[in-house]
Design an enzyme around this catalytic site. Structure first.
Site, mmCIF file in Angstrom:
data_model
loop_
_atom_site.group_PDB
_atom_site.id
_atom_site.type_symbol
_atom_site.label_atom_id
_atom_site.label_comp_id
_atom_site.label_asym_id
_atom_site.label_seq_id
_atom_site.Cartn_x
_atom_site.Cartn_y
_atom_site.Cartn_z
ATOM 1 N N ARG A 177 0.951 -0.941 -0.046
ATOM 2 C CA ARG A 177 0.022 0.032 -0.054
ATOM 3 C C ARG A 177 0.973 1.228 0.012
ATOM 4 O O ARG A 177 2.061 1.256 0.199
ATOM 5 C CB ARG A 177 -1.032 0.046 1.274
ATOM 6 C CG ARG A 177 -0.652 -0.724 2.500
ATOM 7 C CD ARG A 177 0.444 -0.109 3.024
ATOM 8 N NE ARG A 177 0.329 0.894 3.547
ATOM 9 C CZ ARG A 177 1.307 1.891 3.741
ATOM 10 N NH1 ARG A 177 2.405 1.547 3.557
ATOM 11 N NH2 ARG A 177 1.047 3.211 4.256
ATOM 12 N N GLY A 178 0.302 2.374 -0.082
ATOM 13 C CA GLY A 178 1.177 3.677 -0.351
ATOM 14 C C GLY A 178 1.074 3.982 -1.916
ATOM 15 O O GLY A 178 1.590 3.008 -2.477
ATOM 16 N N ALA A 179 0.959 5.029 -2.114
ATOM 17 C CA ALA A 179 0.757 5.557 -3.642
ATOM 18 C C ALA A 179 1.986 5.178 -4.325
ATOM 19 O O ALA A 179 1.887 4.443 -5.464
ATOM 20 C CB ALA A 179 0.349 6.876 -3.816
ATOM 21 N N ARG A 217 -7.073 -0.356 -7.273
ATOM 22 C CA ARG A 217 -7.429 0.971 -6.299
ATOM 23 C C ARG A 217 -7.694 2.189 -7.015
ATOM 24 O O ARG A 217 -6.606 2.717 -7.743
ATOM 25 C CB ARG A 217 -5.889 1.069 -5.382
ATOM 26 C CG ARG A 217 -5.757 0.221 -4.471
ATOM 27 C CD ARG A 217 -6.414 -0.052 -3.182
ATOM 28 N NE ARG A 217 -6.342 1.186 -2.522
ATOM 29 C CZ ARG A 217 -5.737 1.530 -1.550
ATOM 30 N NH1 ARG A 217 -4.585 0.781 -1.254
ATOM 31 N NH2 ARG A 217 -5.712 2.617 -0.778
ATOM 32 N N ASP A 230 -1.894 11.312 -1.980
ATOM 33 C CA ASP A 230 -2.210 10.095 -2.662
ATOM 34 C C ASP A 230 -2.391 10.670 -4.074
ATOM 35 O O ASP A 230 -2.371 10.025 -5.098
ATOM 36 C CB ASP A 230 -3.378 9.280 -2.211
ATOM 37 C CG ASP A 230 -3.101 8.514 -1.324
ATOM 38 O OD1 ASP A 230 -2.730 8.766 0.038
ATOM 39 O OD2 ASP A 230 -2.930 7.333 -1.431
ATOM 40 N N ASN A 278 -5.409 12.939 0.523
ATOM 41 C CA ASN A 278 -4.440 11.918 1.268
ATOM 42 C C ASN A 278 -5.649 11.283 2.156
ATOM 43 O O ASN A 278 -6.794 11.532 2.370
ATOM 44 C CB ASN A 278 -3.632 12.906 2.155
ATOM 45 C CG ASN A 278 -2.529 12.067 2.733
ATOM 46 O OD1 ASN A 278 -2.013 11.106 2.188
ATOM 47 N ND2 ASN A 278 -2.233 12.170 4.076
ATOM 48 N N LYS A 279 -4.965 10.653 3.127
ATOM 49 C CA LYS A 279 -5.748 9.331 4.015
ATOM 50 C C LYS A 279 -6.730 10.511 4.801
ATOM 51 O O LYS A 279 -6.543 11.480 5.393
ATOM 52 C CB LYS A 279 -5.029 8.952 4.996
ATOM 53 C CG LYS A 279 -5.519 7.935 6.004
ATOM 54 C CD LYS A 279 -6.298 6.860 5.071
ATOM 55 C CE LYS A 279 -5.322 5.980 4.290
ATOM 56 N NZ LYS A 279 -5.836 4.914 3.269
#
Lengths: 363, 363
Positions: free
Chosen positions: A52-54, A89, A241, A251-252
């Site tokens: 995970r993580g862009a 995603r 992101d 972002n989150k």
């Protein structure tokens, strides 16, 4: 960065020709790796947040396309694989960016040469990500250094979610400046938002900061505003992101709340991001489609029991529904600056234009 | 309010002379009651959050003093018991308020009459709390009714933590207007912040709204800002553990972040509170000492496993410290209004003076 003294990346090709990744769904309690051998393996790893993580999603998708071509290097399968990876995603712009770059490279060569070309290109994307993160770290380090000089003591930095090396290939985005400051002997301390519902802060950011020896404290997402009111936060650094051409930061979920608190307390608020997260086609972040994930991530929490078993517990009554939107958008007006691999700029169209004149022209 | 069709209060004296409370530490998964027979029982119930919520803490402390006097009605024990109860939860002003009222009543009578006087007075405090909450509900209902008329559809209300009937004796503070609106046929829907680290929203607010049939959705604390940006929140109502004479609201940590988001999105933000939470001696909320609780509440989460067992799981790496401050202070400038048992007023000294001229004079 290091885990128990051993340097790691989050993803690497093995001598046997498979792609090995750290299984982040088991962190922080189990450190294991997983081998991706097929397109399906790669798509599944992205979808289930093994990776995970862009930036890491982009690199994994690139290697996923290479794995897909090894199964079948035809134009038709290239199309199908691209679509399958793109669907894993929807929000992360890196995914589309990496896939487009891979396609433009492999489409130019004959099917018989595509596999080699694809693995080579994915490796270049991977190495470029490391270099980008290192540059983000160097650029952000200067901000922390100045804060340390004016504050004259420990610099307290709040971060949300995980934008560390586990979200990338190495270094990280938001955490890269922190690692560099720590390594440079600047006394830094990180407030780690636990980042419900998936707890990436509590699970991953705390794990990787601890692994590298950076002082940190985990807090509930609710506490950051109060700490800012008390003057115990010197700056906020988050990842992104997706960043619009005018500087809005997707972002989150919860990032926006911290940006509001930072503004209300005159705390500088930075987003750290590589060029691949910038969506040059989009000005207004409100147009970004926000990924809706399973309500089970809200109603249930995974962790380790006192007997050492990984267990999932329900925290919401059976009869109560839950909603799980994964991101929010922080308007550019709340962002002090964007830390990129080319430097630090205001979160404005002009700011980004100054750092990326070549990309603006391409529009 | 009702649980499975049966009306309950959170605390009541039984025919056998003990004080029975709902054990809220086991909700939402187990509905059990606990009998308080001694001062120690009452102090333990407050300290371990078997009972919680500012008004209920006050009522429990009042009954706790009565139980203490039944053990020993001397002046010395009255002092000791008051101190022991006061020390259980330092932030809640209701605790001091209820104890002061009890002391002034029982100190006037001979030790031999103190037990009866104390139980009678505790009962009056208990009944007065129910009436106060009912009045808060009636006053807040009018705000919801106006919103429903202008919005012309479902009214979406966000709340943080649990300021419902489980936090009081009946009705609740923040939730009282919502129950009344629902009962009056106004279509309301509640966004329930899960409220880490103790999850009182996910565990208690969702439980009691579900028990009464009020439509609701549980969300991570991080999501409220984004929902406001999307126009999906028509108002915010929270409780208050302590309200300063100038209208600053000390409430569960994270409240301040929601108030900032409400202001940024022109969403009305109300705190609902009875007079007992107002600290007339304090103007500036920044002077309030914030309770620091165990870091275990951050590092661990309790819930129910798929096999039905209540289990606690660790969600933070062993080596990572955590900080757990339980409240924050929302400055009056962010509060649209205070909903009290006497009416709705601006969150200002003049506003409170208008509703409570008698109390202001007492200063």
């Amino acid at each position: 960065m290091k885990i128990s003294g051993t340097p790691y990346r989050t993803i690497w090709p093995t001598a046997a020709g498979v792609i090995r990744v750290i299984d982040q769904s088991r962190l922080p309690f189990e450190f294991t790796t997983l081998d991706l051998k097929t397109l399906d393996d790669a798509a599944h790893a992205i979808r289930t947040m093994v990776v995970r993580g862009a930036p890491l999603i982009g690199v994994t998708a690139a290697y996923g396309l290479a794995l897909a071509l090894r199964e079948d290097a035809s134009d038709r399968h290239l199309d199908e694989a691209t679509q399958a990876l793109q669907a894993t995603r929807p929000t992360a712009v890196n995914l589309a960016w990496a896939l487009a770059r891979m396609r433009s490279t492999v489409a130019e060569v004959a099917p018989s040469e595509r596999v080699d070309a694809a693995f080579r290109e994915a490796g270049l994307i991977c190495d470029a990500d490391v270099e980008q993160c290192r540059s983000i770290g160097i650029n952000g380090l200067e901000i922390i250094r100045r804060l340390a000089e004016t504050a004259g003591g420990r610099v307290n930095i709040l971060t949300h979610c995980n934008a560390g090396w586990l979200a990338c290939v190495d270094w990280g985005t938001a955490l890269a400046p922190i690692y560099m400051a720590h390594d440079a002997g600047i006394p830094v301390h990180v407030w780690v938002d636990e980042t419900r519902p998936r707890n990436q802060g509590a699970a991953l950011t705390a794990f990787e900061l601890g692994g590298h020896g950076v002082p940190h404290t985990v807090i509930a997402d609710n506490l950051g505003g109060h700490l800012m009111q008390r003057g115990e936060v010197d700056m906020v650094i988050v990842g992104s992101d997706r960043t619009t051409a005018s500087g809005d930061v997707c972002n989150k979920v919860g990032t926006y709340l911290k940006a509001l608190a930072a503004r209300d307390n005159d705390v500088p608020f930075y987003a750290a991001l590589p060029i691949s997260t910038i969506d040059w086609a989009l000005d207004d972040g409100r147009a970004i489609v926000i990924e809706e994930r399973s309500p089970l991530e809200v109603t249930h929490v995974a962790g380790r029991t006192s007997s050492g078993v990984i267990e999932t517990v329900r925290v919401v009554p059976e009869a109560s529904p839950a909603l799980n939107l994964a991101f929010d958008v922080t308007p550019a007006r709340l962002v002090t600056g964007l830390i990129t691999e080319r430097g630090v700029c205001p979160a404005t169209r002009d700011g980004l234009r100054g750092l990326y004149p070549d990309w603006q022209k391409a529009k």
